[in-house]
Structures are given as C-alpha cells and as structure tokens.
Design an enzyme around this catalytic site. Structure first.
Site, PDB file in Angstrom:
ATOM      1  N   ILE A  40       1.149  12.938   8.938  1.00 21.09           N
ATOM      2  CA  ILE A  40       1.236  14.191   9.698  1.00 21.09           C
ATOM      3  C   ILE A  40       2.700  14.635   9.786  1.00 21.09           C
ATOM      4  O   ILE A  40       3.560  13.840  10.177  1.00 21.09           O
ATOM      5  CB  ILE A  40       0.668  13.995  11.128  1.00 21.09           C
ATOM      6  N   GLY A  68     -10.138  -2.637   6.417  1.00 21.75           N
ATOM      7  CA  GLY A  68      -8.719  -2.753   6.081  1.00 21.75           C
ATOM      8  C   GLY A  68      -7.802  -1.981   7.009  1.00 21.75           C
ATOM      9  O   GLY A  68      -6.610  -1.839   6.737  1.00 21.75           O
ATOM     10  N   GLY A 126      -2.355   5.020   5.890  1.00 21.43           N
ATOM     11  CA  GLY A 126      -2.962   5.071   4.557  1.00 21.43           C
ATOM     12  C   GLY A 126      -1.944   5.336   3.469  1.00 21.43           C
ATOM     13  O   GLY A 126      -0.874   5.892   3.705  1.00 21.43           O
ATOM     14  N   GLU A 181      -5.361  -5.330  11.321  1.00 25.36           N
ATOM     15  CA  GLU A 181      -4.847  -6.594  10.790  1.00 25.36           C
ATOM     16  C   GLU A 181      -5.721  -7.745  11.288  1.00 25.36           C
ATOM     17  O   GLU A 181      -6.452  -7.602  12.265  1.00 25.36           O
ATOM     18  CB  GLU A 181      -3.427  -6.849  11.314  1.00 25.36           C
ATOM     19  N   THR A 234       0.829  -1.211   0.000  1.00 25.83           N
ATOM     20  CA  THR A 234       0.000   0.000   0.000  1.00 25.83           C
ATOM     21  C   THR A 234       0.862   1.260   0.000  1.00 25.83           C
ATOM     22  O   THR A 234       0.711   2.139  -0.859  1.00 25.83           O
ATOM     23  CB  THR A 234      -0.906  -0.007   1.255  1.00 25.83           C
ATOM     24  N   LYS A 283       5.837   4.392  18.348  1.00 23.81           N
ATOM     25  CA  LYS A 283       5.824   5.774  17.852  1.00 23.81           C
ATOM     26  C   LYS A 283       6.278   6.731  18.956  1.00 23.81           C
ATOM     27  O   LYS A 283       6.948   7.731  18.682  1.00 23.81           O
ATOM     28  CB  LYS A 283       4.431   6.125  17.332  1.00 23.81           C
TER      29      LYS A 283
HETATM   30  N1  HSE Z   1      -1.738   0.320  12.301  1.00 19.21           N
HETATM   31  C1  HSE Z   1      -1.356   1.697  12.333  1.00 19.21           C
HETATM   32  C2  HSE Z   1      -2.538   2.569  12.751  1.00 19.21           C
HETATM   33  C3  HSE Z   1      -0.830   2.086  10.979  1.00 19.21           C
HETATM   34  O1  HSE Z   1      -3.657   2.067  12.792  1.00 19.21           O
HETATM   35  O2  HSE Z   1      -2.348   3.740  13.057  1.00 19.21           O
HETATM   36  C4  HSE Z   1       0.101   3.238  10.990  1.00 19.21           C
HETATM   37  O3  HSE Z   1       1.188   3.031  11.821  1.00 19.21           O
END
Ligand code: HSE
Length: 378
Positions: A116, A167, A282, A170, A10, A185
């Site tokens: 962002i 989507g 995304g 997971e 993606t 993060k």
């Molecule tokens: N799985 C993460 C989320 C994707 O839902 O924010 C981006 O790190």
C-alpha cells in the site's frame, strides 16, 4: 539505476522479478547464502565495493545482520531501501542520521502496509497538510484470523493453523498475534506523519492471542466487528499511540477489510479522513512498494522524515474510550470501571466506562486468559 538486493526470499525474489520489468533498472548483485547463480554472492563486500551499484534493497528481515549491512551500505554512500519494519522501528534514528551524513537516501515504504502506498502519501500529507491522527489495520495475518473466526465460525486455534498452512503466519506467530508487528508499523507511521520518535516500550500493545468464540459471539450480538487496530493522535504537544483489538460498528470501513487485507488511514486538517486498503504483505505487492521507493530515489527523494525527529513520550490520557472485557468469573475487576455486565457460564463480560489505554492494558495484564477490546463508535 544499478542496484543490489540483500536476501532472495519471498520479497527479494519479488523485487528481482519486478526490477526486470522496470525500464532503466538493473539488479547487478544479490546477497544470498542459500544458493548460487550468476548475480548471487555470499560476500557483502562484493556489493559495498562495487562502484556501479548506487542503491541497495534490503529484504532479509530481522535485526541482525540487516542492521550491520545497512550501516555498511550507507557508509559506502549508497542509497538504502528496506522493507524491514523491525530494523526501522529499532534503528531508524541512527540510520536516518547516517544517511543524512553520507548524503544518500533511506526509504522504507514497504515496511508499513506492504504494497500500500501509505507512507509516501502520509509524508506528502505531513509536508502539505497537517496530519492530526493516523492508524489502521496494519497486519494481514491477524486480520485473516479474525475474519475467519467471524465469517467462518472457526476457533482461534483453527484460524491460526489455517493462516500458518497458507503461509501467512509464522510457526512462532508471536510478533503478529501479540500486536508487535502492528506496533512497529505504528512507530514508522508516527515518524513519517508526525516527525515523532516514539519507542516500542511506551506504546500500550495488545494482540489477539486470547480471542475466543465468546468474544466473536458478543461482537455479533452487538452488531460489531472485531479487528486489530493501531491508533495515534496529536493533542497539542501530546501524542497518544496504542495497539489493541477493537470492536467497531458493522458499518465501519474496517468491517469491509476482509481476509489478509490491510487498511491504513490518516486524518488531515485539510483532507479529512483518507484510507488506503490493499495487500499489506506478499511477494509482488511488497516488492512493488520497494520499486516505487527506488523510483523516488532516482527522482531525488532522500528521506521520509526530517533527519532528526523529536522524541515524544506517549500520553494516552486524552484517548479514553470504553472497553469490552471478558474475564474469568472469579477475577476481580474495579467496580467503578463497569458500565454494564453480562454474566455467562464461568466468565463475566463487561462494557466499561471510558478508560485510558494505559489503565486498561496494565489492569488486564494481571488477569491470565482475559480478553479486551476497545469500543469505537465509528
Ligand atoms: N506478518 C506481516 C503481516 C507481514 O501479516 O501483515 C507484513 O509485515
């Protein structure tokens, strides 16, 4: 600039799409095993040995082989831009040193906040102001689930199934719903905002897996919203850092962060509270942050932090705050921690006196099915 992309999923296909719209940027090769095409190779050597390629974007995700590829790229003296938070959280120190040694760039804006432009703003704030605290809603999947529970009255299982159908989540949603993605993060933000190297095992991390309609009903009854939040704060030389579900007043900025949006913030000595909201994941949003990093490399940026960070132990004693707790009626709970109690059928709801995240997270791990959330005043 001539670049390569590792992985055509993606985000990789988003980078390819946006690169085609960017002046002076050419994607020469793409590493991908699943299909063939004019730029596609399944051999990493084709990329590292190509002298025309000066920068490689990694959009594969996962630790292996992304880590081994990162090492090969940096040792080949090519710049490395990644969206991979697991890679940076686990191997950041080594990759920073390797990039510095080879005089090439290692940037990872897209790994915290998706689209962002948070980490680059944080980097500039750290260089020009003093960042005193940071955090936010850093995971879109869990925000989507919590928002659906609060706005549409869905159960946790219904909201998770919907997030999977759309989507976002997971098939195995653990890294999102257990707070691990948010915690990784936070490690990146602490590196950039505080030049602090912290390790995942030191960060009290709780997710939303045990959230029920009883918790949502209590949030509504007390005019609060429930969000999964990351927090870190400097207190002199000490650094607090934790991830937990959080009850905030309905008037808080976080309450307006709906669906899968993210909200990343920092407090600057000069700037005060600065918040950034937008798509935290995304195809094109994440790709846009990668393309921004590529432009920053072209403009001369080589890193997002000092090459070597100061290892920091986490000390959450100054981060004491009250908690909301839901436990089975028969479960034991320390009476000196209780501020008020609400008994319901089969369960006990508690608001606690201020406690440190370490105390609370440890105690709650011992009670199966329990749910807890930090309580914030604003
Ligand atoms: N799985 C993460 C989320 C994707 O839902 O924010 C981006 O790190």
């Amino acid at each position: 600039m001539v670049i390569a992309i590792l992985g055509m999923g993606t985000v990789g296909s988003g980078v390819n799409e946006l690169a085609a719209r960017t002046p002076n940027l050419k994607v020469k090769k793409i590493l991908e095993k699943r299909f063939t095409g004019p730029q596609i190779t399944d051999n990493m050597e084709d990329i590292v040995s190509d002298e025309e390629i000066t920068l490689v974007c990694e959009t594969m995700g996962g630790l292996h082989p992304a880590y081994e590829f990162a090492v090969r790229v940096l040792e080949a003296k090519k710049h490395f831009v990644t969206a991979n938070k697991l890679l940076v959280a686990e191997k950041g120190a080594e990759l920073r040193a390797l990039a510095e040694k080879n005089n090439v760039a290692f940037l990872y804006s897209a790994a915290c906040g998706g689209g962002i432009p948070y980490l680059q703003a944080l980097r500039l704030a750290h260089e020009t102001d003093e960042v005193t605290a940071l955090g936010g809603i850093l995971n879109g999947t869990t925000n989507l689930i919590l928002d659906a529970m609060q706005t549409d009255g869905q159960s946790y299982d219904e909201a998770l199934a919907e997030a999977q159908r759309l989507g976002y989540a997971e098939k195995d949603p653990s890294s999102d719903v257990d707070g691990l993605d948010t915690m990784r993060k936070l490690i990146l933000a602490c590196a950039v905002g505080f030049d602090a190297e912290i390790t995942s095992a030191d960060i009290p991390t709780a997710g939303i897996r045990n959230t029920t309609v009883a918790d949502i009903a209590y949030a509504k009854k007390t005019n609060r919203v429930l969000r999964l939040c990351a927090f870190a704060e400097k207190n002199g030389d000490a650094l607090s850092a934790y991830v937990e579900p959080t009850l905030l007043p309905a008037s808080a900025q976080e309450a307006s962060i709906i669906k899968n949006l993210n909200y990343a913030w920092y407090e600057g000595y000069g700037a005060g509270h600065m918040g950034f909201s937008g798509q935290g994941a995304g195809k094109l949003p994440t790709a846009s942050n990668i393309i921004r990093d590529v432009a920053c490399v072209a403009a001369g940026q080589r890193s997002m932090t000092q090459p070597a960070l100061a290892p920091h132990a986490i000390d959450n004693t100054a981060a004491r705050h009250p908690y909301y707790v839901r436990i089975p009626k028969e479960a034991a709970f320390r009476t000196e921690w209780i501020d008020k109690t609400i008994a319901t059928d089969g369960e006990t709801l508690i608001e606690t006196v201020p406690l440190s995240p370490a105390e609370m997270h440890t105690a709650m791990k011992a009670i199966p099915g329990a749910f807890f959330a930090g309580i914030r005043k604003g």
